[in-house]
Design an enzyme around this catalytic site. Structure first.
Site, PDB file in Angstrom:
ATOM      1  N   GLY A   1       0.867  -1.181   0.000  1.00 21.47           N
ATOM      2  CA  GLY A   1       0.000   0.000   0.000  1.00 21.47           C
ATOM      3  C   GLY A   1       0.897   1.223   0.000  1.00 21.47           C
ATOM      4  O   GLY A   1       1.875   1.290   0.767  1.00 21.47           O
ATOM      5  N   LYS A   2       0.593   2.173  -0.874  1.00 23.59           N
ATOM      6  CA  LYS A   2       1.521   3.308  -1.032  1.00 23.59           C
ATOM      7  C   LYS A   2       1.688   4.102   0.268  1.00 23.59           C
ATOM      8  O   LYS A   2       2.804   4.510   0.616  1.00 23.59           O
ATOM      9  CB  LYS A   2       1.046   4.214  -2.171  1.00 23.59           C
TER      10      LYS A   2
ATOM     11  N   GLN B   1      16.727   5.768 -14.534  1.00 21.17           N
ATOM     12  CA  GLN B   1      17.368   7.021 -15.005  1.00 21.17           C
ATOM     13  C   GLN B   1      17.550   8.033 -13.870  1.00 21.17           C
ATOM     14  O   GLN B   1      18.118   9.101 -14.063  1.00 21.17           O
ATOM     15  CB  GLN B   1      16.517   7.680 -16.082  1.00 21.17           C
TER      16      GLN B   1
ATOM     17  N   ASP C   1       7.864   4.608  -3.407  1.00 22.94           N
ATOM     18  CA  ASP C   1       7.422   4.811  -2.017  1.00 22.94           C
ATOM     19  C   ASP C   1       8.619   4.981  -1.088  1.00 22.94           C
ATOM     20  O   ASP C   1       8.620   5.847  -0.201  1.00 22.94           O
ATOM     21  CB  ASP C   1       6.572   3.621  -1.555  1.00 22.94           C
TER      22      ASP C   1
ATOM     23  N   HIS D   1      15.782  -5.961  -3.521  1.00 18.64           N
ATOM     24  CA  HIS D   1      15.057  -7.042  -2.837  1.00 18.64           C
ATOM     25  C   HIS D   1      13.606  -7.089  -3.300  1.00 18.64           C
ATOM     26  O   HIS D   1      13.059  -6.066  -3.721  1.00 18.64           O
ATOM     27  CB  HIS D   1      15.077  -6.830  -1.313  1.00 18.64           C
TER      28      HIS D   1
HETATM   29  P1  ATP Z   1       6.918   1.961  -7.968  1.00 19.96           P
HETATM   30  O1  ATP Z   1       5.559   2.427  -8.443  1.00 19.96           O
HETATM   31  O2  ATP Z   1       7.386   0.717  -8.661  1.00 19.96           O
HETATM   32  O3  ATP Z   1       7.034   1.945  -6.492  1.00 19.96           O
HETATM   33  P2  ATP Z   1       7.742   4.411  -9.144  1.00 19.96           P
HETATM   34  O4  ATP Z   1       7.373   4.185 -10.567  1.00 19.96           O
HETATM   35  O5  ATP Z   1       6.873   5.299  -8.344  1.00 19.96           O
HETATM   36  O6  ATP Z   1       7.993   3.054  -8.403  1.00 19.96           O
HETATM   37  P3  ATP Z   1      10.419   4.908 -10.048  1.00 19.96           P
HETATM   38  O7  ATP Z   1      10.515   6.160 -10.828  1.00 19.96           O
HETATM   39  O8  ATP Z   1      10.398   3.616 -10.798  1.00 19.96           O
HETATM   40  O9  ATP Z   1       9.182   5.053  -9.061  1.00 19.96           O
HETATM   41  O10 ATP Z   1      11.616   4.809  -9.005  1.00 19.96           O
HETATM   42  C1  ATP Z   1      11.762   5.728  -7.930  1.00 19.96           C
HETATM   43  C2  ATP Z   1      13.241   5.921  -7.663  1.00 19.96           C
HETATM   44  O11 ATP Z   1      13.793   4.664  -7.281  1.00 19.96           O
HETATM   45  C3  ATP Z   1      14.050   6.345  -8.886  1.00 19.96           C
HETATM   46  O12 ATP Z   1      13.999   7.752  -9.055  1.00 19.96           O
HETATM   47  C4  ATP Z   1      15.431   5.835  -8.510  1.00 19.96           C
HETATM   48  O13 ATP Z   1      16.060   6.737  -7.629  1.00 19.96           O
HETATM   49  C5  ATP Z   1      15.105   4.535  -7.775  1.00 19.96           C
HETATM   50  N1  ATP Z   1      15.148   3.403  -8.716  1.00 19.96           N
HETATM   51  C6  ATP Z   1      14.126   2.856  -9.396  1.00 19.96           C
HETATM   52  N2  ATP Z   1      14.551   1.853 -10.191  1.00 19.96           N
HETATM   53  C7  ATP Z   1      15.889   1.766  -9.998  1.00 19.96           C
HETATM   54  C8  ATP Z   1      16.925   0.930 -10.528  1.00 19.96           C
HETATM   55  N3  ATP Z   1      16.673  -0.020 -11.432  1.00 19.96           N
HETATM   56  N4  ATP Z   1      18.190   1.126 -10.070  1.00 19.96           N
HETATM   57  C9  ATP Z   1      18.475   2.085  -9.151  1.00 19.96           C
HETATM   58  N5  ATP Z   1      17.543   2.897  -8.615  1.00 19.96           N
HETATM   59  C10 ATP Z   1      16.276   2.749  -9.028  1.00 19.96           C
HETATM   60  O1  RIB Z   2       3.805   1.463  -4.827  1.00 18.84           O
HETATM   61  C1  RIB Z   2       3.750   0.082  -4.576  1.00 18.84           C
HETATM   62  C2  RIB Z   2       2.432  -0.268  -3.965  1.00 18.84           C
HETATM   63  O2  RIB Z   2       1.401  -0.009  -4.905  1.00 18.84           O
HETATM   64  C3  RIB Z   2       2.291  -1.729  -3.603  1.00 18.84           C
HETATM   65  O3  RIB Z   2       2.743  -2.027  -2.316  1.00 18.84           O
HETATM   66  C4  RIB Z   2       0.812  -1.990  -3.807  1.00 18.84           C
HETATM   67  O4  RIB Z   2       0.118  -2.171  -2.616  1.00 18.84           O
HETATM   68  C5  RIB Z   2       0.275  -0.789  -4.571  1.00 18.84           C
HETATM   69  O5  RIB Z   2      -0.509   0.000  -3.779  1.00 18.84           O
END
Ligand code: ATP
Ligand code: RIB
EC number: 2.7.1.15
Length: 313
Positions: free
Chosen positions: A43-44, A228, A256, A289
């Site tokens: 959950g976010k 990136q 998150d 992880h």
């Molecule tokens: P999610 O919804 O999967 O929780 P998100 O899409 O909100 O993630 P991302 O932009 O994918 O967020 O990632 C958030 C931050 O995590 C990135 O700005 C980066 O700092 C780190 N991150 C994500 N993927 C990687 C990776 N493959 N290697 C290193 N750092 C990463």
């Molecule tokens: O951002 C990751 C989260 O999005 C997961 O833990 C899942 O619960 C969804 O809400």
């Protein structure tokens, strides 16, 4: 041990995540066999609160759980994570929120959620806990709970000079007068595209989207760009911060972790650039992880990671 006296309130969702690792995402009508299954807390809202607390922030969580058996386990975990859970409310005859998550070979995810008890985070609940928002130094929000309640929470925060940070996830369009009240917004590429109508996929498009968000009244913008890194923009001045190089196995909860750790650093009075660097380190550790909350690092791990990098320089 928590040395920071400033108070963070996180208002948001709690989910039980069912994670299935697959070689590739299923197409419509297709069945795929998973290679690994894991049930994990997510959950976010909860992920961000856990990330803030584990990285060292004084964290109060405002959220709703179901009355199912797993709700007690989740609450117990929050306490172990050092969060203040006195306002977390159990909703009678409701399930705790659920997320069904596929993770593919590229460590990407694809998620379906059922709100369950998260839908009960009502304006009445927010009104009941208004004083906690007023007394906080910062309020961190996402979009997995009803928007009308978030709107009320932001009004309460702004009237009390509590800093408002919005992680606008999952992606949706937002009312202009709501956006105007946000001090710092942290969309990923998809969310930035939904908010601005600009397709964000690289640094240049991220810069354009950030400018658009500034024009809508948001002073500070961080667009997360997965591996990136991030585009950080303050009052129209933007810069790129690359991600740390790690072996990613599951990016669920990366955003998150970034948001929670960012709040910790900001409440320790780090500037936005330094706080973003700290948050990027926490997020990089999280992607090494599997699972959302199981992968969120503790402060000691973030500090060790940054220390090792310094020694390599
Ligand atoms: P999610 O919804 O999967 O929780 P998100 O899409 O909100 O993630 P991302 O932009 O994918 O967020 O990632 C958030 C931050 O995590 C990135 O700005 C980066 O700092 C780190 N991150 C994500 N993927 C990687 C990776 N493959 N290697 C290193 N750092 C990463
Ligand atoms: O951002 C990751 C989260 O999005 C997961 O833990 C899942 O619960 C969804 O809400």
């Amino acid at each position: 041990m928590n040395n920071n006296h400033k108070q963070l309130v996180v208002l948001g969702s709690i989910n039980v995540d069912h994670l299935l690792n697959v070689h590739k995402f299923p197409q419509a009508g297709e069945t795929v066999t998973g290679t690994h299954y894991q049930l994990a807390f997510g959950g976010k809202g909860a992920n961000q609160a856990v990330a803030a607390s584990r990285s060292g922030a004084n964290t109060q969580f405002l959220a709703c759980l179901g009355s199912d058996a797993i709700a007690q386990d989740i609450l117990a975990q929050f306490v172990q994570d050092g969060m203040n859970t006195e306002a977390v409310c159990q909703i009678p005859e409701q399930n705790t929120g659920v997320a069904l998550i596929f993770v593919n070979n590229q460590a990407e995810n694809c998620i379906g959620i059922y709100a369950g008890a998260n839908a009960s985070l009502s304006p009445q609940y927010v009104a009941q806990h208004a004083e906690k928002i007023r007394c906080a130094d910062a309020l961190l929000l996402q979009l997995e709970t009803p928007l009308e309640s978030l709107i009320d929470a932001v009004k309460i925060a702004k009237a009390a000079n509590t800093i408002v940070v919005l992680n606008p996830a999952p992606a949706q369009k937002l009312p202009e007068d709501f956006l105007q009240q946000i001090d710092l917004i942290t969309p990923n590429e998809t969310e930035a595209s939904a908010l601005t109508g600009i397709q964000v996929y690289d640094l240049q498009s991220a810069e354009q989207a950030a400018q658009h968000l500034h024009q809508q009244g948001v002073g500070m913008v961080i667009i997360t760009l997965g591996e990136q890194g991030i585009w950080l923009s303050q009052q129209g001045q933007g810069q790129h911060i690359p991600a740390f190089k790690v072996h990613a196995v599951d990016t669920t909860g990366a955003g998150d972790t970034f948001n929670g750790a960012l709040m910790t650093a900001l409440l320790e009075d780090q500037n936005l650039l330094d706080a973003s660097y700290f948050a990027s380190a926490a997020a990089a550790l999280a992607v090494t992880h599997a699972g959302a909350q199981p992968s969120i690092p503790w402060r000691v791990q973030i500090d060790e990671f940054l220390e090792e990098l310094k020694e390599q320089d």
